[in-house]
Write a protein that holds these residues in place. Structure first.
Motif, mmCIF file in Angstrom:
data_model
loop_
_atom_site.group_PDB
_atom_site.id
_atom_site.type_symbol
_atom_site.label_atom_id
_atom_site.label_comp_id
_atom_site.label_asym_id
_atom_site.label_seq_id
_atom_site.Cartn_x
_atom_site.Cartn_y
_atom_site.Cartn_z
ATOM 1 N N ASP A 230 -29.429 -18.271 39.914
ATOM 2 C CA ASP A 230 -29.818 -19.637 40.281
ATOM 3 C C ASP A 230 -31.337 -19.792 40.334
ATOM 4 O O ASP A 230 -31.884 -20.812 39.899
ATOM 5 C CB ASP A 230 -29.216 -20.022 41.644
ATOM 6 N N LEU B 30 -21.983 -9.748 44.217
ATOM 7 C CA LEU B 30 -21.740 -11.104 43.699
ATOM 8 C C LEU B 30 -22.856 -12.056 44.132
ATOM 9 O O LEU B 30 -23.346 -12.867 43.337
ATOM 10 C CB LEU B 30 -20.393 -11.630 44.199
ATOM 11 N N THR B 31 -23.252 -11.954 45.416
ATOM 12 C CA THR B 31 -24.310 -12.826 45.928
ATOM 13 C C THR B 31 -25.625 -12.549 45.223
ATOM 14 O O THR B 31 -26.345 -13.485 44.846
ATOM 15 C CB THR B 31 -24.481 -12.617 47.443
ATOM 16 N N PRO C 208 -25.038 -29.384 41.004
ATOM 17 C CA PRO C 208 -25.975 -28.399 41.557
ATOM 18 C C PRO C 208 -26.159 -27.225 40.616
ATOM 19 O O PRO C 208 -25.286 -26.915 39.805
ATOM 20 C CB PRO C 208 -25.327 -27.969 42.878
ATOM 21 N N VAL C 209 -27.306 -26.555 40.754
ATOM 22 C CA VAL C 209 -27.710 -25.549 39.776
ATOM 23 C C VAL C 209 -26.725 -24.388 39.699
ATOM 24 O O VAL C 209 -26.558 -23.782 38.641
ATOM 25 C CB VAL C 209 -29.157 -25.052 40.079
ATOM 26 N N HIS C 210 -26.017 -24.092 40.798
ATOM 27 C CA HIS C 210 -25.131 -22.936 40.754
ATOM 28 C C HIS C 210 -23.811 -23.238 40.055
ATOM 29 O O HIS C 210 -23.009 -22.342 39.843
ATOM 30 C CB HIS C 210 -24.876 -22.384 42.165
ATOM 31 N N LEU D 286 -13.311 -14.461 48.512
ATOM 32 C CA LEU D 286 -13.616 -13.161 49.128
ATOM 33 C C LEU D 286 -14.349 -13.353 50.449
ATOM 34 O O LEU D 286 -14.127 -12.612 51.411
ATOM 35 C CB LEU D 286 -14.473 -12.323 48.181
ATOM 36 N N THR D 287 -15.214 -14.376 50.514
ATOM 37 C CA THR D 287 -15.969 -14.614 51.751
ATOM 38 C C THR D 287 -15.026 -14.990 52.884
ATOM 39 O O THR D 287 -15.044 -14.370 53.962
ATOM 40 C CB THR D 287 -16.980 -15.758 51.534
ATOM 41 N N VAL E 58 -22.182 -13.190 55.089
ATOM 42 C CA VAL E 58 -20.840 -12.624 55.288
ATOM 43 C C VAL E 58 -20.786 -11.214 54.715
ATOM 44 O O VAL E 58 -20.166 -10.319 55.309
ATOM 45 C CB VAL E 58 -19.778 -13.533 54.639
ATOM 46 N N GLN F 267 -25.481 -14.093 41.719
ATOM 47 C CA GLN F 267 -25.505 -15.556 41.646
ATOM 48 C C GLN F 267 -26.814 -16.139 42.148
ATOM 49 O O GLN F 267 -27.344 -17.099 41.570
ATOM 50 C CB GLN F 267 -24.313 -16.118 42.429
ATOM 51 N N LEU G 72 -24.648 -18.216 52.732
ATOM 52 C CA LEU G 72 -23.425 -17.936 53.487
ATOM 53 C C LEU G 72 -22.762 -16.660 52.988
ATOM 54 O O LEU G 72 -22.395 -15.780 53.775
ATOM 55 C CB LEU G 72 -22.457 -19.121 53.356
ATOM 56 N N THR G 73 -22.600 -16.539 51.666
ATOM 57 C CA THR G 73 -21.908 -15.364 51.142
ATOM 58 C C THR G 73 -22.710 -14.097 51.406
ATOM 59 O O THR G 73 -22.127 -13.045 51.699
ATOM 60 C CB THR G 73 -21.636 -15.506 49.629
ATOM 61 N N LEU H 90 -16.702 -18.021 39.169
ATOM 62 C CA LEU H 90 -17.431 -17.058 39.994
ATOM 63 C C LEU H 90 -17.570 -17.581 41.421
ATOM 64 O O LEU H 90 -17.394 -16.835 42.406
ATOM 65 C CB LEU H 90 -18.811 -16.837 39.366
ATOM 66 N N TYR H 91 -17.871 -18.879 41.544
ATOM 67 C CA TYR H 91 -18.048 -19.482 42.873
ATOM 68 C C TYR H 91 -16.750 -19.408 43.666
ATOM 69 O O TYR H 91 -16.751 -19.024 44.832
ATOM 70 C CB TYR H 91 -18.493 -20.941 42.717
ATOM 71 N N VAL I 144 -13.988 -12.632 56.063
ATOM 72 C CA VAL I 144 -14.281 -12.964 57.462
ATOM 73 C C VAL I 144 -13.024 -12.825 58.305
ATOM 74 O O VAL I 144 -13.038 -12.235 59.394
ATOM 75 C CB VAL I 144 -14.858 -14.387 57.570
ATOM 76 N N THR J 133 -15.988 -15.826 44.718
ATOM 77 C CA THR J 133 -16.874 -15.389 45.807
ATOM 78 C C THR J 133 -16.459 -16.034 47.120
ATOM 79 O O THR J 133 -16.418 -15.370 48.167
ATOM 80 C CB THR J 133 -18.333 -15.750 45.471
ATOM 81 N N MET J 134 -16.162 -17.341 47.086
ATOM 82 C CA MET J 134 -15.773 -18.042 48.318
ATOM 83 C C MET J 134 -14.466 -17.491 48.875
ATOM 84 O O MET J 134 -14.308 -17.333 50.089
ATOM 85 C CB MET J 134 -15.604 -19.534 48.051
ATOM 86 N N LEU K 108 -19.041 -8.286 47.713
ATOM 87 C CA LEU K 108 -19.573 -9.621 48.013
ATOM 88 C C LEU K 108 -21.097 -9.631 47.899
ATOM 89 O O LEU K 108 -21.698 -10.593 47.399
ATOM 90 C CB LEU K 108 -19.138 -10.010 49.424
ATOM 91 N N ASP L 243 -31.156 -27.159 45.459
ATOM 92 C CA ASP L 243 -29.812 -27.719 45.612
ATOM 93 C C ASP L 243 -29.053 -26.916 46.650
ATOM 94 O O ASP L 243 -29.305 -25.716 46.807
ATOM 95 C CB ASP L 243 -29.051 -27.625 44.280
ATOM 96 N N PRO L 244 -28.092 -27.532 47.357
ATOM 97 C CA PRO L 244 -27.272 -26.751 48.286
ATOM 98 C C PRO L 244 -26.592 -25.598 47.558
ATOM 99 O O PRO L 244 -26.097 -25.775 46.442
ATOM 100 C CB PRO L 244 -26.241 -27.755 48.786
ATOM 101 N N SER L 245 -26.596 -24.429 48.194
ATOM 102 C CA SER L 245 -26.088 -23.231 47.527
ATOM 103 C C SER L 245 -25.213 -22.435 48.478
ATOM 104 O O SER L 245 -25.480 -22.398 49.681
ATOM 105 C CB SER L 245 -27.276 -22.377 47.072
ATOM 106 N N PRO L 246 -24.174 -21.785 47.958
ATOM 107 C CA PRO L 246 -23.319 -20.967 48.834
ATOM 108 C C PRO L 246 -23.887 -19.580 49.101
ATOM 109 O O PRO L 246 -23.356 -18.850 49.925
ATOM 110 C CB PRO L 246 -22.024 -20.847 48.030
#
Lengths: 263, 157
Positions: free
Chosen positions: A61, A53-54, B75-77, B94-95, A23, A57, A19-20, B87-88, B99, B91-92, A50, A13-16
């Motif tokens: 997953d 956290l990555t 989605p699984v996450h 902070l990302t 970064v 996660q 990207l994280t 959590l997502y 940046v 994290t986003m 970060l 599945d698409p996952s962040p």
């Protein structure tokens, strides 16, 4: 046959997390540069947070995809194995770079170093004191990890948990001993090319031991939660392969970096 | 209490029912009896509710498998709902924030340094200006900065 194999593969599945993670790498590296010029560690710490956290996660997953959704079929596992082998090989070459840096400077020492190796003024560590103990600790952890592996394969839950715990404790013991050695060392990273190569090589090695201990800690939690079966426990095998390669690199450092005279 | 013969110590040692002194382990269908052994001091009795002894918790994997295999298109996450979303989003945030902070910090770092003058050395940045507060003012000394490693001696190589 090819059609069947394709049916056993899956698309994630698409996952962040990519990207994280990227970064996080950007923030840690730029943060390191900023910390050296402006004496503030905010950016680097943000990158580290970060990264953690990555890590959490993305591994969560993967466990969900494999253990809970059943996507790690034999062809998928084969791909994961190839991936881990290639990654470990790349780490080996990473360390080879540092060893070649050491040998480049130590086999033909320049007049600026005193024309000898170790260089003039450097008091080296006695390899038969803490470094030898560290080697023994890592070798012992190799024994315990093999014992844990066999326990998992035999379905012996309690023994596997005990061996894994012992492995992690040995990893922590190594890290504590190495930290003490760093504190007590009579030379620093600033002490010429000897100091640089010594601390960069052993420093990266120590980081890899910490990574290995963390990986095993995750495996311990998973083993306690019944994730591993006697046939399918690739996460544990990946951690064991990684740690074994770490151990090999320490054995090589022991014979090259720690000796009183260059070979 | 179940026993097995330990080849290592050559004695009988305690064991789980599945490893008890019977090469095939205890048969799951037979109810196991545990006679209460009474000693001078009271002892614990092994209760026989089930023939397996739980070590560090019960197996929740089948329930989790059922939960994560529901086909709801999530989605699984994010499959677990609220904790995953929290959590997502953290994290986003902070990302994206990281940046932006990084680009600004690098832009400031890339500015040419002003030639030092006596007046400038005594200047301090305005108190409520957030970025110079986060990045230390440029008048801090550089020569006492160490990497955290004890300086014993430095060679001028």
């Amino acid at each position: 046959m090819a059609h069947q194999a394709h049916a056993m593969l899956y698309s994630v599945d698409p996952s962040p997390s990519p990207l994280t993670g990227a970064v996080a790498a950007l923030l840690m590296t730029s943060g390191l540069a900023i910390s050296m010029h402006f004496h503030t560690t905010t950016l680097m710490s943000l990158g580290l947070v970060l990264l953690l956290l990555t890590m959490y996660q993305s591994s969560r997953d993967i466990i969900r995809e494999g253990t809970f959704q059943g996507h790690h079929t034999p062809p998928v596992q084969k791909g994961l194995r190839y991936g881990m082998i290639l990654f470990i090989t790349s780490e080996v070459f990473f360390f080879l770079g540092f060893f070649s840096a050491f040998y480049h400077s130590s086999l033909a020492p320049t007049p600026e170093l005193g024309g000898c190796s170790p260089p003039t003024g450097i008091t080296t560590l006695n390899p038969f004191e803490v470094p030898l103990l560290n080697t023994a600790v890592l070798l012992a952890s190799g024994v315990t990890v093999t014992s844990a592996h066999h326990s998992i394969m035999e379905g012996q839950r309690k023994q596997a948990i005990q061996s894994l715990t012992l492995t992690i404790l040995l990893g922590f013991y190594f890290t504590a001993l190495q930290a003490m050695e760093y504190y007590e060392a009579p030379f620093t990273i600033a002490d010429g090319v000897y100091g640089s190569t010594f601390f960069v090589a052993t420093g990266f090695h120590g980081l890899h031991v910490i990574i290995g201990s963390t990986f095993f800690a995750i495996c311990l939690l998973r083993q306690a939660q019944y994730h591993f079966t006697s046939d399918h426990h690739f996460g544990f095998e990946a951690a064991a392969s990684y740690s074994h390669s770490c151990l090999m690199s320490y054995d090589s450092s022991f014979t090259s970096l720690f000796t009183d005279e260059a070979s | 209490m179940y026993y097995k013969f330990s080849g290592f110590t050559q004695k009988l040692t305690g064991a789980a029912p599945t490893a008890a002194y019977n090469p095939q382990g205890l048969k799951q269908s037979l109810p196991a009896e545990s006679p209460t052994m009474i000693f001078a001091t009271p002892t614990k009795v092994v209760s026989e509710a089930g023939s397996t002894v739980e070590y560090l918790g019960a197996n929740k994997v089948p329930d989790l498998q059922k939960f994560f295999q529901t086909s709801d298109g999530i989605p699984v996450h994010l499959k677990r709902g609220y904790p995953d979303q929290l959590l997502y989003r953290t994290t986003m945030a902070l990302t994206v924030g990281g940046v932006i902070y990084c680009l600004v910090a690098l832009y400031i770092a890339a500015q040419p340094k002003k030639k030092p003058s006596l007046a400038l050395l005594n200047e301090k940045p305005p108190l409520f200006c957030s970025l110079p507060f986060l990045i230390a003012p440029p008048h801090t000394k550089h020569d006492t900065y160490t990497v955290g490693v004890k300086k014993y001696c430095t060679l001028y190589i």
